[in-house]
Design a protein around this motif. Sequence first.
Motif, short mmCIF file in Angstrom:
data_model
loop_
_atom_site.label_atom_id
_atom_site.label_comp_id
_atom_site.label_asym_id
_atom_site.label_seq_id
_atom_site.Cartn_x
_atom_site.Cartn_y
_atom_site.Cartn_z
N ASP A 1 66.76 -15.77 15.19
CA ASP A 1 66.64 -14.92 15.19
C ASP A 1 68.04 -14.42 14.10
O ASP A 1 67.95 -12.74 14.24
CB ASP A 1 66.23 -14.06 16.12
N TRP A 2 68.87 -15.15 14.27
CA TRP A 2 70.71 -14.92 13.94
C TRP A 2 71.02 -14.67 13.04
O TRP A 2 70.63 -15.97 12.69
CB TRP A 2 71.53 -15.83 15.19
N ARG A 3 71.19 -13.95 11.90
CA ARG A 3 71.79 -14.44 10.67
C ARG A 3 73.29 -13.48 10.51
O ARG A 3 73.46 -12.41 10.68
CB ARG A 3 70.69 -13.05 9.35
N GLY A 4 74.10 -14.89 10.87
CA GLY A 4 75.56 -14.89 10.03
C GLY A 4 76.47 -13.64 11.32
O GLY A 4 76.25 -13.76 12.43
N ALA A 5 77.28 -13.43 11.40
CA ALA A 5 77.98 -12.96 12.59
C ALA A 5 79.01 -11.82 12.42
O ALA A 5 79.90 -11.44 11.12
CB ALA A 5 79.33 -13.90 13.22
N ARG A 6 79.84 -10.77 13.74
CA ARG A 6 80.80 -10.25 12.81
C ARG A 6 82.01 -10.60 13.83
O ARG A 6 82.03 -10.58 15.24
CB ARG A 6 80.50 -8.67 12.70
N GLU B 1 85.97 -19.51 10.74
CA GLU B 1 85.21 -20.68 10.68
C GLU B 1 84.43 -20.29 11.12
O GLU B 1 82.96 -20.59 10.40
CB GLU B 1 86.33 -22.21 11.52
N LEU B 2 83.95 -20.16 12.66
CA LEU B 2 82.64 -20.10 13.55
C LEU B 2 81.69 -18.77 12.47
O LEU B 2 80.61 -19.52 12.04
CB LEU B 2 82.88 -19.54 14.63
N ALA B 3 82.32 -18.02 12.76
CA ALA B 3 81.65 -16.44 11.62
C ALA B 3 80.89 -16.85 10.61
O ALA B 3 79.83 -16.74 10.19
CB ALA B 3 82.40 -15.63 11.85
N GLY C 1 85.84 -12.84 3.95
CA GLY C 1 84.72 -11.80 3.72
C GLY C 1 83.90 -11.97 4.85
O GLY C 1 82.56 -10.79 5.12
N ILE C 2 84.66 -11.98 6.35
CA ILE C 2 84.14 -11.76 7.61
C ILE C 2 84.71 -10.15 8.01
O ILE C 2 85.67 -9.97 8.29
CB ILE C 2 84.48 -13.26 8.48
N GLU C 3 84.13 -9.42 8.62
CA GLU C 3 83.70 -8.24 9.09
C GLU C 3 84.55 -8.10 10.32
O GLU C 3 84.79 -8.90 11.14
CB GLU C 3 82.56 -7.40 9.31
N HIS C 4 85.78 -7.33 10.33
CA HIS C 4 87.06 -7.29 11.52
C HIS C 4 86.54 -6.27 12.23
O HIS C 4 87.08 -5.54 11.36
CB HIS C 4 88.00 -7.81 10.97
#
Length: 503
Positions: A124-129, A111-113, A156-159
């Motif tokens: 400057d931060w775009r997205g998360a993994r 959810e956070l990602a 779809g979040i990269e693990h």
Amino acid sequence: MREAVKSAMRFLEAPAWKDYVLHPFGALANAINDSLLDSYIRNSTGTSSHCTGTNGMSAKDSTYGVVDPDFRIKGLSGIRIVDASVLLMNVRPLITVCGTTGVGKSNFAIELALHLSRSTRKDDWRGARIINADSMQVYRGMDIITNKVPEEERQGIEHRLMGFKSPGERYVVGQWVQDALKEIDEAHKRSEVPIVVGGTSYWIQHLIFPNRLAIDTNAQVPSPNPVMSQELAGTIDSLSPDLLALFKNLPEHPPSAMADPDAAYKLYMILSSLDPIVANRWHWRDTRKVLRSLEVIKETGRRPSEIMLEQTEGISASKPRFRTLCFWLHAERSILEQRLNERVDKMIEQGLLTEIRTLHQIATGADSNSTPEDVKTDYTFGIYQSIGYKEFHDYLSAPEASEKVFDTAVEHMKLSTRQYAKRQVSWIRNKLLPAVYSANTEEFLVPTYLLDATVLGEIWNNNVRDLGINLTEGFLAQGKLPDPLTLSDNAKRMMSIDKKSAE
């Protein structure tokens, strides 16, 4: 990138810039060059002093960034030394999520990602993994017994660091920290926020604090030519011939104290002779820790107790690698235990026994004719530590299926799961929190918040998801964050501990 540099410089606004000599930056120094820093210093101090040390190279020309070998502000008096990694800590965020099994850590991280990926941001931060910090989920396959989030639920979040090791492979905290640091660096290069999530809290602790790797974790880096004191060398030489031969040729894997107690006790006798302080910490049956302690002596030429003493003395000065926001998801024990019991039942419905049989085939070298009774498995090694494998041994070893033995195995698995959750809480309160409080003595370097995950549904969304997102936004914006003890009654109760140094 100028904003990132300015954020780093703001860390030093309280003392004057003229009080410092800066020592090497890390990998992210490629965003900084002499002219930019020179301009900032000139504007901040009103002097024409300039930066030297890069010999005219741009930051990207040097492996060590802008420092080669060190970085000075010329012409200024009162120079003082500063570790430049502290500067980078302000521009490199890390989010960690820890807690017991069954509280929704993985769901919260996803959810956070998703929020960070979808939101319109001014920073400057775009997205998360997501980077896995569960010692069992690093193993390939066995998704049920290790409670991996199904691929279709990852949205779809990269693990990363999940399902990439063979079930029989040894993988310990020192290796994981190095792999995690590489993944974090890659995330930062892509302007992504790394979210480290898992129930193996001691892995997370050793990632956050670079100087806190305990001696029993296989984290020591072998020295190619360890220098050993004459006293220790003499103690080794005084071992009996059989113990000396064993020390010189230590087994690759720890022996099972149950299957081979003589071998286990001989290792313990060696450790008792060479380092009685550490030997008193471990039970002779804990062959993994005993063997690791002996390996450290061979690799470093030093007693583990000496290294541990140095680490303990240095805890007050231990600083985190990154500017870290730590979330602890916690649920009331009575509610959590009921949830864990239900989870075991669900795992069995999903095919847990099939996975355990597969693990058995791996342990036997894929010999389908052998039974678990024929195999002596080391339950302290690799994925065989997973709760469920040991508990169902008797059931799968029985010549005929027995409902009574099956029910006993289920109850044992539920009990082991509840006990594991209790140990997870104990580690966080007795190890992780003291380290956090020590780091936060002078500054709020590792803001740590307990999110109350007791009640599911909409209340969970409010108490965990939404509150966590709000805290994350404040953290990334470098705004003022609330007192962790004010979030809830549970937070005040569970986080109010003696702020002692971690052992």
